[in-house]
Scaffold this motif. Structure first.
Motif, PDB file in Angstrom:
ATOM      1  N   GLU A 121      -0.518   3.187   2.536  1.00 44.64           N
ATOM      2  CA  GLU A 121      -0.327   2.503   1.185  1.00 44.64           C
ATOM      3  C   GLU A 121       0.501   1.271   1.452  1.00 44.64           C
ATOM      4  O   GLU A 121       0.271   0.038   1.062  1.00 44.64           O
ATOM      5  N   GLN A 122       1.559   1.425   2.304  1.00 52.18           N
ATOM      6  CA  GLN A 122       2.368   0.209   3.002  1.00 52.18           C
ATOM      7  C   GLN A 122       1.370  -0.766   3.590  1.00 52.18           C
ATOM      8  O   GLN A 122       1.701  -1.845   3.318  1.00 52.18           O
ATOM      9  N   VAL A 123       0.578  -0.296   4.371  1.00 55.28           N
ATOM     10  CA  VAL A 123      -0.279  -1.216   4.968  1.00 55.28           C
ATOM     11  C   VAL A 123      -1.071  -1.946   3.954  1.00 55.28           C
ATOM     12  O   VAL A 123      -1.430  -3.261   4.023  1.00 55.28           O
ATOM     13  N   ARG A 124      -1.539  -1.371   3.078  1.00 57.13           N
ATOM     14  CA  ARG A 124      -2.042  -1.797   1.989  1.00 57.13           C
ATOM     15  C   ARG A 124      -1.502  -3.017   1.118  1.00 57.13           C
ATOM     16  O   ARG A 124      -1.915  -4.144   0.545  1.00 57.13           O
ATOM     17  N   ALA A 125      -0.209  -2.555   0.727  1.00 57.57           N
ATOM     18  CA  ALA A 125       0.604  -3.381   0.102  1.00 57.57           C
ATOM     19  C   ALA A 125       0.913  -4.634   0.890  1.00 57.57           C
ATOM     20  O   ALA A 125       1.063  -5.892   0.387  1.00 57.57           O
ATOM     21  N   GLU A 168      10.358  -8.206   5.079  1.00 53.07           N
ATOM     22  CA  GLU A 168      11.387  -7.404   4.222  1.00 53.07           C
ATOM     23  C   GLU A 168      10.357  -6.306   3.701  1.00 53.07           C
ATOM     24  O   GLU A 168      10.865  -5.444   2.903  1.00 53.07           O
ATOM     25  N   LEU A 169       9.156  -6.378   3.615  1.00 60.97           N
ATOM     26  CA  LEU A 169       8.179  -5.439   2.980  1.00 60.97           C
ATOM     27  C   LEU A 169       8.323  -4.105   3.767  1.00 60.97           C
ATOM     28  O   LEU A 169       8.470  -3.628   5.082  1.00 60.97           O
ATOM     29  N   ALA A 170       8.206  -2.837   2.826  1.00 59.41           N
ATOM     30  CA  ALA A 170       8.470  -1.492   3.552  1.00 59.41           C
ATOM     31  C   ALA A 170       7.315  -1.326   4.546  1.00 59.41           C
ATOM     32  O   ALA A 170       6.053  -1.861   4.420  1.00 59.41           O
ATOM     33  N   GLY A 171       7.867  -0.673   5.744  1.00 59.73           N
ATOM     34  CA  GLY A 171       6.813  -0.219   6.809  1.00 59.73           C
ATOM     35  C   GLY A 171       6.475  -1.262   7.739  1.00 59.73           C
ATOM     36  O   GLY A 171       6.073  -1.013   8.812  1.00 59.73           O
TER      37      GLY A 171
END
Ligand code: PEP
Ligand code: MN
Length: 359
Positions: free
Chosen positions: A12-16, A55-58
């Motif tokens: 999900e983090q990769v997708r985001a 700054e994004l998660a992951g």
């Protein structure tokens, strides 16, 4: 630019992160690796403003890729690319040493079947043959076109070998994509950028041959064209380059194999047939290709080389191919490679429509 995700980042983090990249108007290429996923960014002219992605998660870090080729590079994907063909054990890349063999051109059903029967028996996993031939002279045999592709499809049906054939323009690529398991882009088209982009939108793996005088960087940039459109199943092919040497048709540059492997994760196969142009040099250079660490061979074989409509001089007699396979198997074992049987399962039919995958 390259976004390196943390080892434990979720899908999900990769997708985001990919969505964020696309929302900025760029293209995101997620490349899963053994330990972490990296996401290549293409389409950006300059650097992306700091803070936008890190700054994004992951996200572990965002780094600049200084080389002109990105998706081809080991910076983006550390592990070797292995192109798998569902329903078979054959791969291009990985432990298996890929054996691709067949005539230069498909001339008739009889000829194709006669050659296919022999190369299959000797251990070829892939059957090659041109239906569209890029000939130096417009008066030479140009190939059977779609009829040639239909014959190749029959060969696959009969023998289980996967088929590989060349597309010479966007029109032929549409048809080749429908019939073939691997789309070959020939040396003369290595810098046909519109064709490369079309191949990049295809759902089949691409075998990209090195241009007649292409440098390593130009070769990589051609592969980058294909990958930048989203097709990551690319294998490179060294087929000899033009030099002052006149004892062979081309000079087979085996030193490019370790050079490619150092910088890129893509598999590389060697074509000793076009690389030498002479039948008596094909087996010695096949041995050398395995020894140097290539991922496979593509060899021209003909049931009646003296009557071949193209490249007869460099085509092996079937018995010579048998002998080549014996020698290549021995050297493969020494360098830790194996040559798997095609191992078509009863699901073969299904596999033919399933796209090849990259791992
Ligand atoms: C071929 O594979 O028959 C061929 C035409 O090869 P290249 O593009 O390397 O000359
Ligand atoms: Mn040929």
């Amino acid at each position: 630019m390259l976004v390196v995700m943390q080892a434990h980042a979720t899908d999900e983090q990769v997708r985001a992160v990919c969505q964020k990249i696309e929302s900025l108007g760029y293209r995101a290429h997620a490349m899963p690796g053994a330990t972490r996923t990296a996401i290549g960014i293409t389409g950006n002219q300059g650097e992306i403003e700091p803070g936008t992605l890190d700054e994004l998660a992951g996200v572990q870090e965002v780094i600049r890729v200084s080389k002109p080729y990105k998706l081809v590079s080991r910076d983006v994907k550390e592990d070797n690319t292995v192109i798998a063909f569902p329903g078979t054990k054959a791969t291009i890349g990985g432990k298996n040493f890929a054996i691709i063999a067949g005539p230069c051109a498909i001339e008739s059903r009889e000829q194709a079947f006669a050659v296919a029967e022999r190369v299959c028996r000797a251990g070829a996993q892939f059957f090659r043959g041109g239906a569209y031939k890029p000939r130096t002279s417009p008066y030479s045999f140009q190939g059977l076109g779609e009829v040639g592709l239909q014959i190749m499809a029959e060969v696959r049906e009969q023998f289980g070998m996967k088929i590989i054939t060349e597309a010479i323009d966007n029109e032929s690529l549409d048809l080749v994509e429908q019939y073939a398991d691997v789309i070959q882009i020939g040396a003369r088209n290595m810098q046909n950028f519109s064709l490369l982009k079309r191949a990049g939108r295809a759902k089949k793996p691409v075998l990209l041959k090195r241009g007649l005088s292409a440098t390593l960087e130009e070769f990589f940039m051609a592969a980058e064209y294909v990958m930048s459109e989203g097709n990551y199943t690319v294998a490179l092919c060294e087929r000899g380059v033009r030099t002052f040497a006149d004892h062979t048709r081309n000079t087979l540059d085996l030193s490019i194999v370790p050079a490619v492997q150092r910088l890129s994760h893509l598999p590389i196969v060697v074509d000793p047939s076009h690389g030498t142009g002479k039948r008596n040099k094909v087996t010695p250079l096949s041995r050398a290709s395995v020894a140097v660490g290539a991922d496979g061979l593509i060899v021209e074989v003909h049931n009646q080389p003296d009557k071949a409509l193209s490249d007869g001089m460099q085509s092996l007699f079937p018995e010579q191919f048998d002998d080549l396979m014996v020698q290549v198997r021995q050297i493969a074992a020494v360098v830790g490679r194996e040559i798997v049987g095609i191992g078509s399962s009863p699901k073969q039919k299904q596999a033919e429509v399933a796209p090849a995958s990259v791992r």
